[in-house]
Write a protein that holds these residues in place. Structure first.
Motif, PDB file in Angstrom:
ATOM      1  N   ILE A 197     -32.652  20.977 -33.821  1.00  0.00           N
ATOM      2  CA  ILE A 197     -33.983  20.372 -33.649  1.00  0.00           C
ATOM      3  C   ILE A 197     -33.970  18.924 -34.126  1.00  0.00           C
ATOM      4  O   ILE A 197     -34.505  18.025 -33.470  1.00  0.00           O
ATOM      5  N   GLN A 198     -33.335  18.682 -35.276  1.00  0.00           N
ATOM      6  CA  GLN A 198     -33.278  17.316 -35.789  1.00  0.00           C
ATOM      7  C   GLN A 198     -32.570  16.399 -34.790  1.00  0.00           C
ATOM      8  O   GLN A 198     -33.001  15.267 -34.548  1.00  0.00           O
ATOM      9  N   ALA A 199     -31.473  16.882 -34.198  1.00  0.00           N
ATOM     10  CA  ALA A 199     -30.726  16.071 -33.239  1.00  0.00           C
ATOM     11  C   ALA A 199     -31.595  15.705 -32.041  1.00  0.00           C
ATOM     12  O   ALA A 199     -31.547  14.578 -31.548  1.00  0.00           O
ATOM     13  N   LEU A 200     -32.412  16.633 -31.577  1.00  0.00           N
ATOM     14  CA  LEU A 200     -33.283  16.353 -30.430  1.00  0.00           C
ATOM     15  C   LEU A 200     -34.345  15.315 -30.779  1.00  0.00           C
ATOM     16  O   LEU A 200     -34.738  14.509 -29.933  1.00  0.00           O
ATOM     17  N   THR A 201     -34.796  15.308 -32.024  1.00  0.00           N
ATOM     18  CA  THR A 201     -35.825  14.333 -32.417  1.00  0.00           C
ATOM     19  C   THR A 201     -35.276  12.907 -32.490  1.00  0.00           C
ATOM     20  O   THR A 201     -36.051  11.955 -32.619  1.00  0.00           O
ATOM     21  N   GLU A 202     -33.959  12.735 -32.433  1.00  0.00           N
ATOM     22  CA  GLU A 202     -33.370  11.395 -32.492  1.00  0.00           C
ATOM     23  C   GLU A 202     -33.433  10.666 -31.146  1.00  0.00           C
ATOM     24  O   GLU A 202     -33.200   9.463 -31.074  1.00  0.00           O
ATOM     25  N   PHE A 203     -33.705  11.389 -30.065  1.00  0.00           N
ATOM     26  CA  PHE A 203     -33.872  10.741 -28.768  1.00  0.00           C
ATOM     27  C   PHE A 203     -35.219  10.012 -28.727  1.00  0.00           C
ATOM     28  O   PHE A 203     -36.165  10.391 -29.424  1.00  0.00           O
ATOM     29  N   ASP A 204     -35.320   8.990 -27.893  1.00  0.00           N
ATOM     30  CA  ASP A 204     -36.595   8.291 -27.715  1.00  0.00           C
ATOM     31  C   ASP A 204     -37.556   9.102 -26.847  1.00  0.00           C
ATOM     32  O   ASP A 204     -38.766   9.009 -27.006  1.00  0.00           O
ATOM     33  N   LEU A 205     -36.990   9.865 -25.912  1.00  0.00           N
ATOM     34  CA  LEU A 205     -37.794  10.729 -25.037  1.00  0.00           C
ATOM     35  C   LEU A 205     -37.039  12.022 -24.806  1.00  0.00           C
ATOM     36  O   LEU A 205     -35.846  12.011 -24.486  1.00  0.00           O
ATOM     37  N   MET A 241     -43.071  11.496 -36.671  1.00  0.00           N
ATOM     38  CA  MET A 241     -42.290  12.143 -37.730  1.00  0.00           C
ATOM     39  C   MET A 241     -42.500  11.460 -39.086  1.00  0.00           C
ATOM     40  O   MET A 241     -41.755  11.706 -40.027  1.00  0.00           O
ATOM     41  N   GLY A 242     -43.463  10.589 -39.191  1.00  0.00           N
ATOM     42  CA  GLY A 242     -43.692   9.854 -40.438  1.00  0.00           C
ATOM     43  C   GLY A 242     -43.043   8.491 -40.382  1.00  0.00           C
ATOM     44  O   GLY A 242     -43.715   7.476 -40.161  1.00  0.00           O
ATOM     45  N   ASN A 243     -41.728   8.443 -40.544  1.00  0.00           N
ATOM     46  CA  ASN A 243     -41.021   7.158 -40.529  1.00  0.00           C
ATOM     47  C   ASN A 243     -40.557   6.760 -39.132  1.00  0.00           C
ATOM     48  O   ASN A 243     -40.031   5.663 -38.931  1.00  0.00           O
ATOM     49  N   ARG A 244     -40.721   7.617 -38.167  1.00  0.00           N
ATOM     50  CA  ARG A 244     -40.325   7.308 -36.789  1.00  0.00           C
ATOM     51  C   ARG A 244     -41.089   8.232 -35.848  1.00  0.00           C
ATOM     52  O   ARG A 244     -41.738   9.185 -36.281  1.00  0.00           O
ATOM     53  N   SER A 245     -40.986   7.934 -34.555  1.00  0.00           N
ATOM     54  CA  SER A 245     -41.661   8.778 -33.571  1.00  0.00           C
ATOM     55  C   SER A 245     -40.837   8.833 -32.294  1.00  0.00           C
ATOM     56  O   SER A 245     -39.946   8.007 -32.069  1.00  0.00           O
ATOM     57  N   PHE A 246     -41.120   9.818 -31.482  1.00  0.00           N
ATOM     58  CA  PHE A 246     -40.486   9.937 -30.172  1.00  0.00           C
ATOM     59  C   PHE A 246     -41.494  10.577 -29.231  1.00  0.00           C
ATOM     60  O   PHE A 246     -42.578  10.986 -29.649  1.00  0.00           O
TER      61      PHE A 246
END
Length: 498
Positions: A197-205, A241-246
Motif C-alpha cells: 500500500i505504501q508503494a502505491l501511495t508513492e505514485f502521483d496518480l 497523506m499529511g506531508n504529501r498527496s496523490f
C-alpha cells in the motif's frame, strides 16, 4: 535551447513483442492481450518508448555478443515499423520464477481476483519481486528524462515510484491496475500488505478500472494508514497523506472501436464469418473467447451449456457453442490441470448430446489470427462473457464492436469490470449460477429482433464513445493535465539505437 519534448514512456512487465530463440537465431513475435491492444495505437509515431522484459530469460547457446547484436537488430527493425522505441529489461530465469510466476501469478493474481485459497505466500517470492522492481527502476531512471511522463502498467511493477524516489530520481509517475483491487478483508491477508500500500501511495496518480476498485483500495489504505484523507468526489479523488498527496481514480480501459468495426466490415472477414455460419448450417452461435485462466469461468460456462441443453431439449441441433481458449502459462501445473478439466467437460457434453451432423460444443485451444477472431465475433449471435472476476474484460467490448449487424446479444458476468459500464444493455449473470446462465441463454436466443437491436445499438454507442483513446486522454488529463493531442503524431521519428 528549446526544452526537451515530453515523451510518453510506458513501463510494463512484458514488451509488446515476445523474443524467442529458434534454430536460426532470435525471432520477434507480436504480443497479444489487452495491454498491447490498448497501448500500441497510442504510442505509434508519437516518439514514445515502451520499457519491459522481452520474454527471454536464458540466452542459450552461442556467444553473448552475437545474441545481443541479433536482438538489437530485431528491436531496431520493430521500432522502425511500430513507430515507437523498445527498451528491454533483462531477467534471469530465477528472477522470472520468483517475480513473475511466483509473486505476481501465485500471490497477487489469485488474491486480487478474490481467490485467496490459490495463493502461495512464499517470502522468497516477495524478495525477488522487490529485486526485479528495483532492476526495472534502474533501467527506467537511465532511459527516461525528467520531462517524460512514466505510465507504469499493472501489478507486476507496483514498486516503481517507490524505488525511483529511493534513488533520488524525480519523475512524474502514473500507475494503472488492469486487474481488480480486492475488498479490504481479502487484501489484508497479504503478509506484505502495508509495504505494498505504501508503494502505491508513492505514485502521483493511481488508476483503477472501476469506482468500486478505487473504493476497495481506499478502504485498505484507511485500515493501514489511518492518517490518509480522501478529498473530492467523482471518478478522480485526491488522497492527502499529511506531508504529501496523490490522486486515485477510475479509468475503465477500452478498445479501438473503429479498428474492430471496420475490420468486421471488410469483405474477406465478412466472407469468413459467412463461411463459419455455413459450416454450422446457420445454427445460432454462442461464442466464448478467453485466455486460458482459472478466473475466466470456462468450466462453469461449459456446464451452463450442458444445463441449457438438458432443460431446453428443443434447442438440440439448433445451437452451437464455440469456446476459443488462448494458451497461457502452459508450463504451470494449475493451468495444465485446467486445460485437462475443460477438455474432459467438452467431451462429456458432446458425448451426451451429439448426433450425426451435430456436435454442440466446438473447443479451440489456440491463438487465432486477428481477422479470424473478428470473423468469429461477427458470426456469433450471442457473446457469452462470464469470468468469475475480471478487471474489465475487453472481449465483451470487442464482440459488440464487431457486431455490425447490431442483432447480437451480450451475456456478461456481473463480476467483470465491464459490467459497471455495460449493465443497462447487457444481460448480466452470476458466473457461478449455471442454471441462471442457461435461462439467460434461452431468453437471448428467443429475444425479438427489435429488442436485440435496441440493446446492441446502445452497447456499441457506449463503447464507440468511450474508446481506447478516450481512456488514455482521461488518464493523462488526471495525471499531467495533458491530452493525447499533446503527444502529436509525426511523419518520421528518429530513435537512438542504444
Amino acid at each position: 535551447m528549446e526544452p526537451a519534448l515530453r515523451r510518453l514512456v510506458v513501463v510494463s512487465n512484458r514488451l509488446p513483442v515476445a523474443l524467442r530463440r529458434e534454430e536460426d537465431g532470435w525471432k520477434l513475435k507480436q504480443g497479444s492481450g489487452g495491454l498491447v491492444t490498448a497501448m500500441a495505437p497510442v504510442l505509434k509515431n508519437r516518439g514514445g518508448m515502451w520499457i519491459g522484459w522481452s520474454g527471454a530469460s536464458d540466452p542459450g547457446r552461442g556467444s553473448k555478443a552475437t545474441d545481443e547484436t541479433d536482438m538489437e537488430t530485431l528491436f531496431a527493425d520493430f521500432t522502425e515499423e511500430a513507430g515507437y522505441e523498445l527498451c528491454t529489461v533483462p531477467l534471469t530465469r530465477e528472477e522470472v520464477d520468483g517475480y513473475y510466476y511466483g509473486f505476481s501469478n501465485e500471490i497477487i493474481w489469485p488474491l486480487f481476483h478474490d481467490l485467496q485459497s490459490r495463493c502461495r505466500f512464499h517470502p522468497r517470492y516477495w524478495r525477488t519481486y522487490l529485486d526485479v522492481n528495483f532492476k526495472f527502476a534502474e533501467v527506467v531512471a537511465r532511459r527516461s528524462s525528467p520531462e517524460d511522463y512514466l505510465w507504469i502498467q499493472d501489478y507486476h511493477l507496483m514498486h516503481q515510484a517507490f524505488f525511483l524516489k529511493s534513488m533520488g530520481v524525480r519523475r512524474n509517475t502514473g500507475f494503472f491496475l488492469h486487474i481488480p483491487f480486492p475488498p479490504p478483508d481479502i487484501f489484508m491477508k497479504l503478509p506484505w500488505r502495508a509495504k505494498l500500500i505504501q508503494a502505491l501511495t508513492e505514485f502521483d496518480l493511481v488508476g483503477f478500472q472501476t469506482v468500486q476498485d478505487r473504493r476497495n483500495f481506499v478502504g485498505s489504505l484507511h485500515r493501514l494508514m489511518p492518517e490518509a484523507k480522501v478529498e473530492g468526489r467523482g471518478a478522480v479523488v485526491a488522497v492527502n497523506m499529511g506531508n504529501r498527496s496523490f490522486r486515485a481514480g477510475a479509468f475503465p480501459i477500452s478498445i479501438d472501436y473503429a479498428q474492430f468495426s471496420e475490420m468486421a466490415a471488410q469483405p474477406e472477414v465478412a466472407r469468413k464469418a459467412f463461411d463459419l455460419k455455413e459450416a454450422l448450417r446457420h445454427r445460432k452461435i454462442i461464442l466464448g473467447v478467453d485466455r486460458l485462466d482459472y478466473t475466466k469461468g470456462i468450466p462453469e460456462r461449459i456446464r451452463s451449456i450442458q444445463t441449457l441443453l438438458r432443460r431446453y431439449p428443443d434447442l438440440k441441433g439448433k445451437v452451437n457453442f464455440i469456446q476459443i481458449a488462448v494458451p497461457s502459462r502452459e508450463e504451470v501445473d494449475e493451468y495444465k490441470e485446467l486445460r485437462t478439466e475443460i477438455e474432459q467437460l467438452v467431451g462429456r457434453v458432446n458425448g451426451e448430446f451429439s448426433f450425426p451432423g451435430w456436435v454442440p460444443v466446438h473447443y479451440h485451444y489456440r491463438s487465432l489470427p486477428h481477422d479470424d477472431l473478428v470473423a468469429y465475433y461477427a458470426a456469433a449471435d450471442v457473446g457469452l462473457v462470464t469470468p468469475l472476476r475480471d478487471g474489465m474484460n475487453l472481449v465483451a467490448k470487442e464482440y459488440c464492436a464487431c457486431n455490425n449487424k447490431g442483432d447480437g446479444v451480450l451475456i456478461l458476468s456481473e463480476f467483470a469490470g465491464a459490467a459497471a459500464q455495460l449493465q443497462r444493455h447487457a444481460y448480466l449473470v452470476n458466473p457461478y449460477d449455471v442454471e441462471g446462465i442457461a435461462k439467460a441463454l434461452h431468453r437471448a436466443l428467443h429475444w425479438q429482433l427489435e429488442e436485440r437491436k435496441a440493446h446492441m445499438s446502445r452497447l456499441r454507442e457506449q463503447i464507440r464513445r468511450n474508446n481506447i483513446f478516450r481512456w488514455v486522454d482521461s488518464f493523462l488529463r488526471a495525471g499531467i493535465a495533458k491530452s493525447l493531442e499533446d503527444f502529436p503524431e509525426v511523419e518520421t521519428v528518429h530513435f537512438n539505437r542504444v
